[in-house]
Design an enzyme around this catalytic site. Sequence first.
Site, mmCIF file in Angstrom:
data_model
loop_
_atom_site.group_PDB
_atom_site.id
_atom_site.type_symbol
_atom_site.label_atom_id
_atom_site.label_comp_id
_atom_site.label_asym_id
_atom_site.label_seq_id
_atom_site.Cartn_x
_atom_site.Cartn_y
_atom_site.Cartn_z
ATOM 1 N N GLU A 45 -2.615 -3.053 13.475
ATOM 2 C CA GLU A 45 -1.182 -3.372 13.479
ATOM 3 C C GLU A 45 -0.387 -2.090 13.700
ATOM 4 O O GLU A 45 0.807 -2.034 13.411
ATOM 5 C CB GLU A 45 -0.764 -4.081 12.196
ATOM 6 C CG GLU A 45 -1.017 -3.306 10.932
ATOM 7 C CD GLU A 45 -0.558 -4.053 9.688
ATOM 8 O OE1 GLU A 45 0.622 -4.412 9.619
ATOM 9 O OE2 GLU A 45 -1.395 -4.249 8.781
ATOM 10 N N CYS A 66 -2.680 -7.118 8.221
ATOM 11 C CA CYS A 66 -3.938 -6.568 7.698
ATOM 12 C C CYS A 66 -5.096 -7.556 7.787
ATOM 13 O O CYS A 66 -6.195 -7.268 7.311
ATOM 14 C CB CYS A 66 -3.732 -6.099 6.263
ATOM 15 S SG CYS A 66 -2.354 -4.960 6.118
ATOM 16 N N HIS A 91 -8.532 -7.020 0.330
ATOM 17 C CA HIS A 91 -7.577 -6.176 1.043
ATOM 18 C C HIS A 91 -6.809 -5.365 -0.004
ATOM 19 O O HIS A 91 -6.347 -5.915 -1.000
ATOM 20 C CB HIS A 91 -6.615 -7.050 1.853
ATOM 21 C CG HIS A 91 -5.389 -6.319 2.283
ATOM 22 N ND1 HIS A 91 -5.459 -5.134 2.989
ATOM 23 C CD2 HIS A 91 -4.063 -6.563 2.092
ATOM 24 C CE1 HIS A 91 -4.229 -4.698 3.210
ATOM 25 N NE2 HIS A 91 -3.368 -5.538 2.673
HETATM 26 N N1 COA Z 1 2.573 4.634 -15.894
HETATM 27 C C1 COA Z 1 1.782 3.575 -15.542
HETATM 28 N N2 COA Z 1 2.215 2.524 -14.796
HETATM 29 C C2 COA Z 1 3.512 2.549 -14.400
HETATM 30 C C3 COA Z 1 4.384 3.612 -14.734
HETATM 31 C C4 COA Z 1 3.856 4.686 -15.518
HETATM 32 N N3 COA Z 1 4.615 5.716 -15.855
HETATM 33 N N4 COA Z 1 5.579 3.335 -14.184
HETATM 34 C C5 COA Z 1 5.477 2.155 -13.533
HETATM 35 N N5 COA Z 1 4.210 1.687 -13.665
HETATM 36 C C6 COA Z 1 3.668 0.455 -13.098
HETATM 37 C C7 COA Z 1 4.596 -0.735 -13.131
HETATM 38 O O1 COA Z 1 4.571 -1.380 -14.396
HETATM 39 C C8 COA Z 1 4.032 -1.600 -12.016
HETATM 40 O O2 COA Z 1 2.891 -2.277 -12.475
HETATM 41 P P1 COA Z 1 2.820 -3.900 -12.406
HETATM 42 O O3 COA Z 1 2.970 -4.251 -10.964
HETATM 43 O O4 COA Z 1 1.452 -4.180 -12.916
HETATM 44 O O5 COA Z 1 3.944 -4.394 -13.223
HETATM 45 C C9 COA Z 1 3.543 -0.569 -11.009
HETATM 46 O O6 COA Z 1 3.462 0.685 -11.707
HETATM 47 C C10 COA Z 1 4.493 -0.396 -9.834
HETATM 48 O O7 COA Z 1 5.788 -0.218 -10.343
HETATM 49 P P2 COA Z 1 7.047 -0.865 -9.602
HETATM 50 O O8 COA Z 1 8.267 -0.480 -10.342
HETATM 51 O O9 COA Z 1 6.822 -2.305 -9.329
HETATM 52 O O10 COA Z 1 6.966 -0.033 -8.248
HETATM 53 P P3 COA Z 1 7.881 -0.020 -7.007
HETATM 54 O O11 COA Z 1 9.071 -0.887 -7.119
HETATM 55 O O12 COA Z 1 8.133 1.412 -6.748
HETATM 56 O O13 COA Z 1 6.991 -0.661 -5.817
HETATM 57 C C11 COA Z 1 5.212 -1.640 -4.606
HETATM 58 C C12 COA Z 1 5.593 -0.877 -5.870
HETATM 59 C C13 COA Z 1 3.725 -1.882 -4.594
HETATM 60 C C14 COA Z 1 5.941 -2.998 -4.591
HETATM 61 C C15 COA Z 1 5.617 -0.767 -3.366
HETATM 62 O O14 COA Z 1 4.930 0.441 -3.415
HETATM 63 C C16 COA Z 1 5.362 -1.443 -2.057
HETATM 64 O O15 COA Z 1 6.062 -2.367 -1.651
HETATM 65 N N6 COA Z 1 4.313 -0.978 -1.310
HETATM 66 C C17 COA Z 1 3.915 -1.592 -0.051
HETATM 67 C C18 COA Z 1 2.830 -2.601 -0.315
HETATM 68 C C19 COA Z 1 2.484 -3.319 0.951
HETATM 69 O O16 COA Z 1 2.260 -2.720 1.980
HETATM 70 N N7 COA Z 1 2.465 -4.663 0.914
HETATM 71 C C20 COA Z 1 2.242 -5.452 2.101
HETATM 72 C C21 COA Z 1 0.829 -5.653 2.448
HETATM 73 S S1 COA Z 1 -0.124 -6.560 1.297
#
Ligand code: COA
Length: 408
Positions: free
Chosen positions: A96, A128, A250
């Site tokens: 992709e 993916c 994945h």
């Molecule tokens: N210690 C441990 N864990 C922590 C933390 C800390 N200090 N601070 C936050 N976290 C955890 C959160 O609780 C969360 O866990 P959970 O999902 O189990 O609740 C995780 O870390 C991520 O935190 P979040 O605030 O949701 O992160 P974010 O808003 O920055 O975004 C994603 C995370 C994954 C949504 C983002 O990175 C993303 O969109 N990535 C792209 C993914 C992708 O490509 N998807 C499409 C294909 S499948």
Amino acid sequence: MTGERPVPDPEESTLSTHPVGIHDLSVATGSHVIGLDEIAARHGVDPAKYHVGLGQDEMSVLAPDEDVVTLAAAAALPVVERHGTQGLRTLLFATESGIDQSKSAGVYVHRLLGLPATVRTVELKQACYSGTAALQMAAALVARDPAEKVLVVTSDVARYDLDSSGEPTQGAAAVAMLVTADPALLEIEPVTGVHTEDVMDFWRPNHRSTALVDGRASIDAYLRAVSGAWADYAERGGAPFEDIDAFAYHQPFTRMATKAHRHLAKVAGSGLDRDAVDAQIAATTTYNRRTGNSYTSSLYVGLAALLDSGELDPGSRVALVSYGSGAVCELFTGIVPEGYREATHPGATTAALDARTPISDTAYLELHAAHDVVVADLVTPHRTTGPFRYAGLDGHRRQYERNEPATR
Ligand code: COA
């Protein structure tokens, strides 16, 4: 003439009864690496959010003279060197991260590998998921004629906007798989479960070089698709959950595999406790924690880690759960044959990961910005340590060449 054809008698099927699947597998990644502590410092977040919350430690970064073609050719080179091209009729390139709207990236790989002109080549896309589409198509071609072999190559570089929530989930990797009859690594079973749903969780419009993602919606869509694919798999006579020994998912970030597998265990009514459920995917995440997100390669990087761990007994059943945003999910299984450990190359991927040059956040930011420069003519600096390099553009034509060992 009615044009009607007799319905084929399944008893007289001409399809082969040989098992079909993955005979050899090889992983390649970029020449550079950045630790996620560097990204956490710039984002002003606790590094544990990335190491624990996302389950990611590092991400591979491509040198200016690397792209999905050089990665794919680097992954495929050892496979072609080990098995030659006898019987090879098809090269399927799944990505992709396309470099051209018309010409398949696979045709460049075809030349770099010196494949015969009698190998058909095409590129496949569905986020993916496309590597799995390629694998299933390859299995069907080999089932039709067990003398034929298919080279499936998945290759992606995951790119998000700087300072976005997706930035720590970037990365890059390619996986090459030789699909044959009587395979040495994984015999793919015929039952598969599929789920397709039109959803805007992640996409990259033609005018953008970075992806757009609704991260939370994507997690929900992924879990919904896993439920759907499992229901279809069960309905079509798939193995019960308790007859599956390991699961590879994945992995846009490895924590997603944990979320998805806990969800599947619940949906499938597994009586296993949480530690036992987590143990069923543990070996599949070791390489992905280091490559970062490799889109359609990530499932097969996970499979490589599982096979290289050697922890499966021959005869074990592995489920592969492939999710591609947009969204298509497929769940299928394979049996690890007797003697499979002799067909793995456990040190190779670790060596490629260890060989990457660490770069600072400043150097990474420069590389990220350079990707968006649009020109007709370009000479790339000589940086890659891989066997092939992207030398630049000549009148909009991409130039690829062998990276001679002396200059690496
Ligand atoms: N210690 C441990 N864990 C922590 C933390 C800390 N200090 N601070 C936050 N976290 C955890 C959160 O609780 C969360 O866990 P959970 O999902 O189990 O609740 C995780 O870390 C991520 O935190 P979040 O605030 O949701 O992160 P974010 O808003 O920055 O975004 C994603 C995370 C994954 C949504 C983002 O990175 C993303 O969109 N990535 C792209 C993914 C992708 O490509 N998807 C499409 C294909 S499948």
